[in-house]
Write a protein that holds these residues in place. Structure first.
Motif, mmCIF file in Angstrom:
data_model
loop_
_atom_site.group_PDB
_atom_site.id
_atom_site.type_symbol
_atom_site.label_atom_id
_atom_site.label_comp_id
_atom_site.label_asym_id
_atom_site.label_seq_id
_atom_site.Cartn_x
_atom_site.Cartn_y
_atom_site.Cartn_z
ATOM 1 N N GLU A 133 8.292 -15.807 5.660
ATOM 2 C CA GLU A 133 9.422 -16.474 5.011
ATOM 3 C C GLU A 133 9.314 -17.995 5.094
ATOM 4 O O GLU A 133 9.697 -18.690 4.151
ATOM 5 C CB GLU A 133 10.740 -15.987 5.611
ATOM 6 N N ARG A 134 8.776 -18.497 6.185
ATOM 7 C CA ARG A 134 8.602 -19.943 6.337
ATOM 8 C C ARG A 134 7.641 -20.478 5.274
ATOM 9 O O ARG A 134 7.828 -21.566 4.733
ATOM 10 C CB ARG A 134 8.091 -20.254 7.749
ATOM 11 N N GLU A 135 6.615 -19.740 4.959
ATOM 12 C CA GLU A 135 5.606 -20.171 3.981
ATOM 13 C C GLU A 135 5.888 -19.660 2.568
ATOM 14 O O GLU A 135 5.156 -19.988 1.632
ATOM 15 C CB GLU A 135 4.215 -19.698 4.426
ATOM 16 N N LEU A 136 6.959 -18.872 2.403
ATOM 17 C CA LEU A 136 7.244 -18.232 1.124
ATOM 18 C C LEU A 136 7.351 -19.188 -0.062
ATOM 19 O O LEU A 136 6.814 -18.882 -1.136
ATOM 20 C CB LEU A 136 8.501 -17.362 1.225
ATOM 21 N N PRO A 137 7.984 -20.357 0.062
ATOM 22 C CA PRO A 137 8.043 -21.247 -1.114
ATOM 23 C C PRO A 137 6.648 -21.652 -1.621
ATOM 24 O O PRO A 137 6.406 -21.658 -2.836
ATOM 25 C CB PRO A 137 8.827 -22.464 -0.609
ATOM 26 N N VAL A 138 5.746 -21.955 -0.718
ATOM 27 C CA VAL A 138 4.392 -22.358 -1.133
ATOM 28 C C VAL A 138 3.628 -21.151 -1.666
ATOM 29 O O VAL A 138 2.941 -21.243 -2.691
ATOM 30 C CB VAL A 138 3.629 -23.031 0.027
ATOM 31 N N ILE A 139 3.752 -20.010 -0.991
ATOM 32 C CA ILE A 139 3.077 -18.794 -1.452
ATOM 33 C C ILE A 139 3.582 -18.420 -2.844
ATOM 34 O O ILE A 139 2.791 -18.093 -3.738
ATOM 35 C CB ILE A 139 3.274 -17.632 -0.457
ATOM 36 N N SER A 140 4.889 -18.495 -3.058
ATOM 37 C CA SER A 140 5.467 -18.181 -4.373
ATOM 38 C C SER A 140 4.909 -19.101 -5.448
ATOM 39 O O SER A 140 4.579 -18.656 -6.556
ATOM 40 C CB SER A 140 6.991 -18.314 -4.333
ATOM 41 N N ALA A 141 4.804 -20.385 -5.135
ATOM 42 C CA ALA A 141 4.249 -21.337 -6.096
ATOM 43 C C ALA A 141 2.801 -20.989 -6.431
ATOM 44 O O ALA A 141 2.383 -21.085 -7.593
ATOM 45 C CB ALA A 141 4.349 -22.762 -5.553
ATOM 46 N N CYS A 142 2.035 -20.584 -5.434
ATOM 47 C CA CYS A 142 0.639 -20.188 -5.666
ATOM 48 C C CYS A 142 0.557 -18.946 -6.545
ATOM 49 O O CYS A 142 -0.257 -18.889 -7.482
ATOM 50 C CB CYS A 142 -0.070 -19.933 -4.335
ATOM 51 N N ILE A 143 1.395 -17.952 -6.265
ATOM 52 C CA ILE A 143 1.414 -16.732 -7.071
ATOM 53 C C ILE A 143 1.791 -17.066 -8.508
ATOM 54 O O ILE A 143 1.143 -16.620 -9.466
ATOM 55 C CB ILE A 143 2.401 -15.700 -6.482
ATOM 56 N N ASP A 144 2.839 -17.858 -8.672
ATOM 57 C CA ASP A 144 3.311 -18.209 -10.012
ATOM 58 C C ASP A 144 2.268 -19.012 -10.790
ATOM 59 O O ASP A 144 2.069 -18.814 -11.990
ATOM 60 C CB ASP A 144 4.626 -18.997 -9.928
ATOM 61 N N LYS A 145 1.587 -19.922 -10.102
ATOM 62 C CA LYS A 145 0.552 -20.729 -10.773
ATOM 63 C C LYS A 145 -0.592 -19.851 -11.262
ATOM 64 O O LYS A 145 -1.087 -20.010 -12.364
ATOM 65 C CB LYS A 145 0.028 -21.806 -9.832
ATOM 66 N N GLN A 146 -1.016 -18.884 -10.437
ATOM 67 C CA GLN A 146 -2.087 -18.003 -10.832
ATOM 68 C C GLN A 146 -1.652 -17.129 -12.009
ATOM 69 O O GLN A 146 -2.397 -16.955 -12.970
ATOM 70 C CB GLN A 146 -2.534 -17.116 -9.659
ATOM 71 N N LYS A 147 -0.435 -16.604 -11.957
ATOM 72 C CA LYS A 147 0.040 -15.741 -13.036
ATOM 73 C C LYS A 147 0.213 -16.489 -14.352
ATOM 74 O O LYS A 147 0.053 -15.924 -15.419
ATOM 75 C CB LYS A 147 1.373 -15.096 -12.642
ATOM 76 N N ALA A 148 0.529 -17.805 -14.251
ATOM 77 C CA ALA A 148 0.723 -18.623 -15.447
ATOM 78 C C ALA A 148 -0.595 -18.888 -16.166
ATOM 79 O O ALA A 148 -0.620 -19.255 -17.331
ATOM 80 C CB ALA A 148 1.400 -19.940 -15.096
#
Length: 149
Positions: A133-148
């Motif tokens: 959860e602490r790293e979730l914002p950065v992990i989410s951004a990485c997932i979203d960038k790859q999916k985009a």
């Protein structure tokens, strides 16, 4: 002792995270041509293909590679109820994308020692829900960038 064992297992899984799905395509069938995303990591490494990039792009790629790989490893060994939903979106293709990107991007102003330091600093173990959860914002951004794309 249990945390030490869990940490070692997570580190091992994170280290081999890019291997998941390397021999299969998206449908799980054998991929003899090596066209799957995870398989392309090996192809890029063997041909030493590089892509010019800025220092910031290289640093982002290594950060995402480390976090996504650690989250994928946690996804496999932690109880499903302990893993945030966004982490459950991580697929072998996402891990392979960041492995490939980190391996290909080269900044002209970065020495090999700089890249080595990024490899070391980006290697992570996320063994608890709190760590994820602490790293979730950065992990989410990485997932979203790859999916985009």
């Amino acid at each position: 002792m249990r945390m030490l064992t869990l940490t070692l297992v997570l580190a091992g899984l994170a280290a081999c995270g890019s291997e998941t799905g390397a021999d299969t395509g998206a449908d799980g069938a054998p991929d003899p041509a090596g066209t799957s995303t995870a398989g392309s990591v090996t192809a890029a490494a063997l041909t030493s293909e590089t892509t010019p990039a800025t220092r910031a792009e290289v640093e982002e790629a290594w950060k995402c590679r480390g976090l996504v790989s650690a989250a994928a490893a946690a996804q496999k060994i932690m109880p499903a109820g302990d893993v945030p939903a966004k982490i459950m979106e991580i697929t072998p293709a996402i891990v392979g994308y960041w492995d490939d990107r980190a391996g290909r991007l080269k900044a002209p102003d970065m020495a090999d020692a700089d890249v080595d330091a990024l490899v070391v600093s980006s290697t992570r173990v996320l063994a608890t829900r709190e760590a994820l959860e602490r790293e979730l914002p950065v992990i989410s951004a990485c997932i979203d960038k790859q999916k985009a794309g």
